[in-house]
Design an enzyme around this catalytic site. Structure first.
Site, PDB file in Angstrom:
ATOM      1  N   ASP A  52      18.471  34.509 -28.883  1.00  0.00           N
ATOM      2  CA  ASP A  52      19.532  34.022 -29.774  1.00  0.00           C
ATOM      3  C   ASP A  52      20.603  33.202 -29.044  1.00  0.00           C
ATOM      4  OD1 ASP A  52      18.240  35.653 -31.724  1.00  0.00           O
ATOM      5  OD2 ASP A  52      19.485  37.360 -31.149  1.00  0.00           O
ATOM      6  N   GLU A 239      18.135  33.297 -41.677  1.00  0.00           N
ATOM      7  CA  GLU A 239      19.323  33.819 -41.000  1.00  0.00           C
ATOM      8  C   GLU A 239      19.750  32.755 -39.984  1.00  0.00           C
ATOM      9  OE1 GLU A 239      17.655  37.393 -39.310  1.00  0.00           O
ATOM     10  OE2 GLU A 239      16.355  36.279 -37.956  1.00  0.00           O
TER      11      GLU A 239
END
Ligand code: FUB
Length: 727
Positions: A52, A239
């Site tokens: 991420d 997301e």
């Protein structure tokens, strides 16, 4: 061959690479021996897996704020700490160490999950304002009111430095609902206004931040409109929203997945993007810019640094294929107008394998072995500008159609290991672009020329056109060398594609069917190609196949005189009055000449029918390789009397009552878990839809006018259509 040196100084160590302008991916490669340096922070034998990545440029230095996958891998719940890495040249990376971990979150809640203490330190982001650094992170919240999975907050840690001394605030970001939304992201617009975004579970929200950076200013707004549980414009949103601005255009990138996307892999997100002229939308979906990287999640950021744009993402390469032990990567990002060109992931050439006939042979996927084995090139550098297969001299460039071979010259050649599944007569499609006449190449199999392709002037080196050669006889073999031998260069070559050589049914009136479903036109003025299960098939489901010239076909509705066209970008089928962009390449598949796929001649993408990403639904076509395209069957209208087959074999599994109904209809489903219910009118337009997870549900139909409707119930096990009369 690039070298990696590790150097270290107490808890801070840097990773240096030989002189070049990009790191070896994944670019954080801290091995177990490094952990001896700081036994407090690291455990020997426990690699630092990172995921991420949020990349930021502060004071001329690039910082990356990733999350951390703990080993042994369990799931995304086992993530316990945050590190910060930085560079000033994209080559030498410094690990500033851990900035904090799950145990130091004052309001944090450790969820007991599967017998473990799940830490949930998920994707963070960091923003600078007036010399202070605000670090935002999602985390389960555990005191005061309640505890649990669905009670997440966005924590804030503040520091005077981008790489250390972050103090976690007692108060989480104010103005948010206490829901399990994750992946906070901050965007600063040119006027100095900061925006906050987050989301998850197919929803995305955004809004202004107050000057104090601790509170939402006003209320958040949802970034798109959902119809039937999916976004209309931020298509396939999952997301991980990331917003940036370039040339006055706002881009939102995000992970998502759908069978219609190029390079689709079931269960693996890819990075998608949409554009807008405002930071809070409305957004226009543009497509995918990063293919799946082997993990079920994808998560990225985009940043400009020293005049070059970069895409950060994670893959599973360092953990040798474990999608929940991820590692962060970066590759250069390029644009074409407002479009993001597909990112070439370092190491993509590892995937090169035997090419199948029938199938697509991508020009840039010539076989390994180097000069004289996989290719012959006139010079020893890649003049194409892409960073794909840089260890070879073949000139490879990137475009919105994907990678292609450019700067072709007479005498150069490319070789491919091929498998020819059937002895048959094939049609070859060569996808080329050229700004001159006279380009020419031969296609050889084991030294014998099977086709000579004369490349026309297509009007430009980025104006792609398909050239077709018919009647190529090939004998089956599981190991033959196909060679593209260039006689006269100057053209670009994207791919070769072999399909069975049969003619489309020009002039015939046909119905097009896959399984029990038809391609159909749903309304008269906005003709969308959709699955339909009408009983019986109606006139609007029949098409005349029209010769589109140049081996292309068009489909014209018998009834409405409209054509099916391929919409640019989202690949849905809509109508056009006859125009240049309503033509299709007709590809015959292997089993029978009536089974085919079509792709838009305009976008060069396979036409697909939106099946809402449900694997068992028919009418889905995808374009990652020819073999896995969904196929359709055409039937001569005159020889097919009953167009509907199998449609009600599971009839008894669904019942509607009362029928006729008024205001409320109850749908009962035998043994059902989850199912989708769609009610359509007789034009095929979906007028109501609902997802259910129970055996019986009441649907409010008071908004629908009286008449006959079709109720389609789709679960993983069955697909049933029932007539419903509304009084
Ligand atoms: O890494 C944990 C979660 O998985 C992130 O917050 C999501 O974006 C996905 O990558």
């Amino acid at each position: 061959m690039k070298k990696i040196f590790y150097s270290c100084l107490l808890a801070l160590f840097s990773i240096s690479l030989s002189a070049q302008d990009m790191p070896v991916n994944p670019f954080i490669r801290i091995d177990s021996t490094s952990y001896i340096l700081d036994p407090v922070k690291f455990t020997k034998g426990q690699p630092l897996y990172t995921a991420d990545p949020s990349a930021r440029v502060f004071n001329g230095r690039l910082y990356v704020y990733p999350s951390h996958d703990m080993e042994p891998a369990y799931g995304c719940d086992m993530m316990d700490r945050y590190h910060v890495f930085s560079t000033d040249n994209m080559v030498d990376w410094t690990d500033h160490g851990e900035i904090f971990n799950a145990d130091s979150v004052p309001w944090g809640y450790t969820v007991r999950n599967g017998g473990r203490n799940a830490k949930f330190m998920w994707a963070p982001d960091c923003a600078e304002k007036d010399g202070k650094y605000y670090y935002y992170f999602p985390h389960p919240y555990g005191y005061a009111d309640r505890e649990g999975w669905d009670n997440w907050r966005i924590g804030i840690a503040i520091s005077d430095y981008p790489d250390r001394d972050f103090k976690i605030q007692d108060t989480t970001l104010l103005g948010l609902p206490t829901m399990g939304y994750i992946d906070p992201h901050i965007f600063k617009d040119d006027d100095g206004q900061y925006y906050f975004y987050y989301g998850g579970s197919q929803r995305c929200f955004g809004g202004k931040l107050k000057d104090n950076m601790l509170e939402i200013d006003g209320s958040l707004q949802e970034m798109d409109i959902q119809v039937g549980g999916t976004y209309q414009n931020l298509k396939y949103f999952h997301e991980g929203a990331w917003v940036f601005k370039r040339n006055g255009i706002y881009y939102m990138t995000y992970p998502g997945n759908n069978a219609s996307l190029p390079n689709y892999i079931n269960g693996q997100d890819q990075l998608l993007y949409a554009v807008s002229d405002s930071p809070l939308g409305p957004w226009t979906f543009k497509g995918s810019y990063l293919s799946p990287e082997g993990c079920d999640t994808s998560h990225g950021s985009v940043v400009e640094f020293n005049g070059q744009w970069y895409a950060f993402y994670h893959n599973n390469w360092l953990s040798k294929g474990q999608g929940n032990l991820r590692s962060i990567c970066v590759d250069k990002l390029f644009f074409d107008g407002d479009s993001i060109l597909p990112v070439i992931q370092t190491g993509e050439d590892r995937k090169i394998e035997t090419q199948k006939i029938t199938g697509v042979i991508q020009a840039e996927n010539f076989k390994n072995g180097g000069e004289g084995v996989g290719y012959h090139d006139s010079d020893d550098v890649n003049t194409g500008g892409s960073n794909y297969r840089l260890s070879t001299a073949v000139d490879i460039a990137n475009s919105s159609e994907g990678l292609y071979v450019t700067d072709t010259r007479g005498g150069e050649w490319l070789a491919y290991d091929t498998e020819i599944k059937y002895s048959n007569v094939y049609r070859l499609e060569a996808r080329v672009a050229s700004n001159i006449d006279g380009g020419k190449f031969r296609v050889e199999i084991d030294g014998t020329t099977i086709a000579t392709v004369e490349v026309p002037n297509t009007g430009g080196l980025n104006k792609w056109k398909s050239v077709f050669i018919h009647g190529i006889e090939c004998q089956s073999s599981n190991n033959q060398t196909l060679k593209i031998a260039i006689d006269s260069g100057g053209f670009n070559l994207n791919y070769l594609m072999f399909t069975l050589d049969s003619l489309p049914p020009i002039g015939k009136t046909i119905v097009i069917q896959q399984g029990s479903y038809y391609v159909t036109l749903t309304t008269s003025d906005m003709l969308r190609c959709n699955r339909s299960n009408r009983t019986p098939a109606e006139d609007t489901e029949k098409f005349v196949v029209v010769d589109g010239g140049d081996d292309l076909v068009a489909f014209k509705s018998v009834e409405n005189k409209f054509y099916i066209g391929a919409n640019t970008g989202d690949m849905s089928c809509i109508s056009f009055t006859p125009a240049t962009n309503n033509k299709f390449v007709w590809c015959f598949m292997e089993d029978t000449y009536r089974t085919f796929s079509i792709k838009s001649a305009n976008t060069n993408k396979v036409v697909w029918i939106d099946n809402n990403d449900k694997p068992n639904r028919p009418m889905q076509a995808k374009s990652d390789s020819f073999d896995s395209w969904e196929t359709f069957t055409w039937y001569d209208k005159t020889t097919v009397s009953n167009h509907i087959t199998d449609i009600n074999t599971n009839d008894s599994k669904v019942s509607l009552y009362p029928n006729p109904a008024e205001n409320i209809v109850t749908v009962t489903i035998e043994n059902s878990g989850n199912a989708d219910i769609q009610i359509s009118d007789l034009q095929g337009k979906i007028v109501l839809q609902k997802q259910i997870n129970q055996t019986e549900t009441n649907i409010n139909i008071s908004g629908l006018s009286a008449g006959l409707y079709l109720v389609n119930v789709v679960s993983d096990e069955f697909n049933v259509v029932k007539k419903l009369v509304i009084n």
